[in-house]
Design a protein around this motif. Structure first.
Motif, PDB file in Angstrom:
ATOM      1  N   ASP A   1     153.413  -0.158 -15.934  1.00  0.00           N
ATOM      2  CA  ASP A   1     152.308   0.678 -15.948  1.00  0.00           C
ATOM      3  C   ASP A   1     151.535   0.467 -16.993  1.00  0.00           C
ATOM      4  O   ASP A   1     152.235   0.447 -17.958  1.00  0.00           O
ATOM      5  CB  ASP A   1     152.775   2.253 -15.574  1.00  0.00           C
ATOM      6  CG  ASP A   1     151.804   3.110 -15.077  1.00  0.00           C
ATOM      7  OD1 ASP A   1     151.108   3.508 -16.323  1.00  0.00           O
ATOM      8  OD2 ASP A   1     151.565   3.405 -13.990  1.00  0.00           O
ATOM      9  N   ASP A   2     150.324   0.564 -16.909  1.00  0.00           N
ATOM     10  CA  ASP A   2     149.373   0.613 -17.965  1.00  0.00           C
ATOM     11  C   ASP A   2     149.639   1.450 -19.233  1.00  0.00           C
ATOM     12  O   ASP A   2     149.349   1.325 -20.377  1.00  0.00           O
ATOM     13  CB  ASP A   2     147.800   0.730 -17.514  1.00  0.00           C
ATOM     14  CG  ASP A   2     147.355  -0.499 -16.764  1.00  0.00           C
ATOM     15  OD1 ASP A   2     148.119  -1.434 -16.718  1.00  0.00           O
ATOM     16  OD2 ASP A   2     146.374  -0.336 -15.987  1.00  0.00           O
ATOM     17  N   THR A   3     150.554   2.463 -18.655  1.00  0.00           N
ATOM     18  CA  THR A   3     150.468   3.673 -19.880  1.00  0.00           C
ATOM     19  C   THR A   3     151.626   3.301 -20.468  1.00  0.00           C
ATOM     20  O   THR A   3     151.989   3.728 -21.664  1.00  0.00           O
ATOM     21  CB  THR A   3     150.636   4.924 -19.266  1.00  0.00           C
ATOM     22  OG1 THR A   3     151.803   4.781 -18.243  1.00  0.00           O
ATOM     23  CG2 THR A   3     149.462   5.552 -18.426  1.00  0.00           C
ATOM     24  N   VAL A   4     152.717   2.706 -20.125  1.00  0.00           N
ATOM     25  CA  VAL A   4     154.035   2.470 -20.756  1.00  0.00           C
ATOM     26  C   VAL A   4     153.908   1.609 -22.011  1.00  0.00           C
ATOM     27  O   VAL A   4     154.783   1.965 -23.100  1.00  0.00           O
ATOM     28  CB  VAL A   4     155.008   1.529 -19.745  1.00  0.00           C
ATOM     29  CG1 VAL A   4     156.395   1.548 -20.507  1.00  0.00           C
ATOM     30  CG2 VAL A   4     155.423   2.501 -18.432  1.00  0.00           C
TER      31      VAL A   4
ATOM     32  N   PRO B   1     151.180   1.055 -23.905  1.00  0.00           N
ATOM     33  CA  PRO B   1     150.648   1.560 -25.162  1.00  0.00           C
ATOM     34  C   PRO B   1     151.633   2.844 -25.719  1.00  0.00           C
ATOM     35  O   PRO B   1     151.267   2.975 -26.875  1.00  0.00           O
ATOM     36  CB  PRO B   1     149.173   2.097 -24.233  1.00  0.00           C
ATOM     37  CG  PRO B   1     148.835   1.246 -23.484  1.00  0.00           C
ATOM     38  CD  PRO B   1     150.329   0.979 -22.774  1.00  0.00           C
ATOM     39  N   HIS B   2     152.191   3.473 -24.785  1.00  0.00           N
ATOM     40  CA  HIS B   2     152.983   4.629 -25.477  1.00  0.00           C
ATOM     41  C   HIS B   2     154.019   4.162 -26.318  1.00  0.00           C
ATOM     42  O   HIS B   2     154.377   4.417 -27.148  1.00  0.00           O
ATOM     43  CB  HIS B   2     153.680   5.391 -24.181  1.00  0.00           C
ATOM     44  CG  HIS B   2     153.099   6.336 -23.759  1.00  0.00           C
ATOM     45  ND1 HIS B   2     152.758   7.583 -24.250  1.00  0.00           N
ATOM     46  CD2 HIS B   2     152.658   6.693 -22.433  1.00  0.00           C
ATOM     47  CE1 HIS B   2     152.277   8.379 -23.809  1.00  0.00           C
ATOM     48  NE2 HIS B   2     152.080   8.052 -22.411  1.00  0.00           N
TER      49      HIS B   2
ATOM     50  N   ARG C   1     152.551   3.218 -29.627  1.00  0.00           N
ATOM     51  CA  ARG C   1     152.350   4.146 -30.341  1.00  0.00           C
ATOM     52  C   ARG C   1     153.687   4.672 -30.925  1.00  0.00           C
ATOM     53  O   ARG C   1     153.638   5.112 -32.263  1.00  0.00           O
ATOM     54  CB  ARG C   1     151.603   5.229 -29.606  1.00  0.00           C
ATOM     55  CG  ARG C   1     150.080   5.159 -29.423  1.00  0.00           C
ATOM     56  CD  ARG C   1     149.298   6.539 -29.362  1.00  0.00           C
ATOM     57  NE  ARG C   1     149.803   6.830 -27.738  1.00  0.00           N
ATOM     58  CZ  ARG C   1     149.171   6.355 -26.864  1.00  0.00           C
ATOM     59  NH1 ARG C   1     147.917   5.513 -27.021  1.00  0.00           N
ATOM     60  NH2 ARG C   1     149.443   6.781 -25.800  1.00  0.00           N
TER      61      ARG C   1
END
Ligand SMILES: [Zn+2]
Length: 246
Positions: A50-53, A55-56, A59
């Motif tokens: 997922d596009d969020t994994v 970047p998380h 970070r």
């Protein structure tokens, strides 16, 4: 192919070369920032997340947190975790022959502290490749403190060392991954008592092995994975360990 290994050196030469000691997390942060700037791939071969994994994950790495990846089995959590080793320096200096990859500037184990005191700037320095700075364990209910942290080595005792002598310790997987990345898969499957022992090593920097205490300030990035279903059904992650993951 691996670029050739730097030549063996000494503590004095390493200092003169201008080498700066960084913690694992600082090293990863620096290399990740370099790659973000240069546009080099950060997690080669990783697709379908997922596009969020990612970047998380980035970070958390930049913030210097330990990581827990939640996801169903078969999502490639382990594969993703394994790519993190690629963010380490290609080669890192270690006290030659150390079982726990001590940094030559600040050795932790009894053997290397003694050698450093005896040899000073002549302390021999070897090099460890980043592929050898990654350790992983699939947690099971019978995973022991001995597996993860260490145990008394009966051979060393038989060789005439007294019990309680810190040099009789046989180091487990976590100390052997010192200055690297340790991944524990399916963390909730680990008995709570073992989670406490793991936390003590990482946080209190103390190891308790068969009654004697050893101060062991390890430098490790801890990555855990857990399946949210098991999380509720089978086991749980102890709160202080959960807090450690940002
Ligand atoms: Zn050592």
């Amino acid at each position: 192919m691996r670029p050739s290994k730097p030549r063996e050196t000494t503590l004095g030469e390493l200092r003169n070369s201008g080498h700066v000691q960084l913690s694992v997390k600082a090293e990863i942060r620096r290399n990740l920032l370099d790659r973000l700037r240069s546009g080099e791939p950060r997690f080669p071969g990783i697709l379908g997340f997922d596009d969020t994994v990612l970047p998380h994950l980035e970070r958390a790495l930049l913030a210097g947190h330990d990581l827990v990846l939640l996801g169903e089995r078969g999502q490639g959590k382990t594969r993703l975790i394994r790519t993190l080793g690629g963010l380490l320096d290609e080669w890192t200096p270690v006290v030659a022959g150390c079982e726990i990859n001590d940094h030559p500037y600040a050795p932790v184990c009894v053997r290397c502290r003694r050698l450093a005191a005896d040899l000073g700037d002549e302390l021999p320095v070897g090099w460890l490749h980043r592929d050898d700075r990654y350790g992983e364990k699939l947690a099971t209910p019978d995973t022991s403190v001995g597996d993860l942290i260490g145990d008394v080595d009966p051979i060393k005792v038989a060789e005439g060392r007294t019990l309680g002598d810190p040099e009789t310790v046989h180091f487990g997987l976590v100390p052997r991954t010192n200055r690297g990345i340790f991944s524990i898969n399916e963390l909730p499957d680990l008995a709570e008592r073992i989670q406490v022992a793991l936390l003590n090593v990482l946080e209190e920097r103390d190891v308790q092995i068969r009654g004697y205490a050893l101060r062991l300030p390890l430098d490790v990035l801890l990555v855990a994975s857990a399946n949210p279903e098991d999380y509720t059904n089978r086991g749980r992650i102890i709160t202080p360990l959960k807090d450690r993951f940002g």
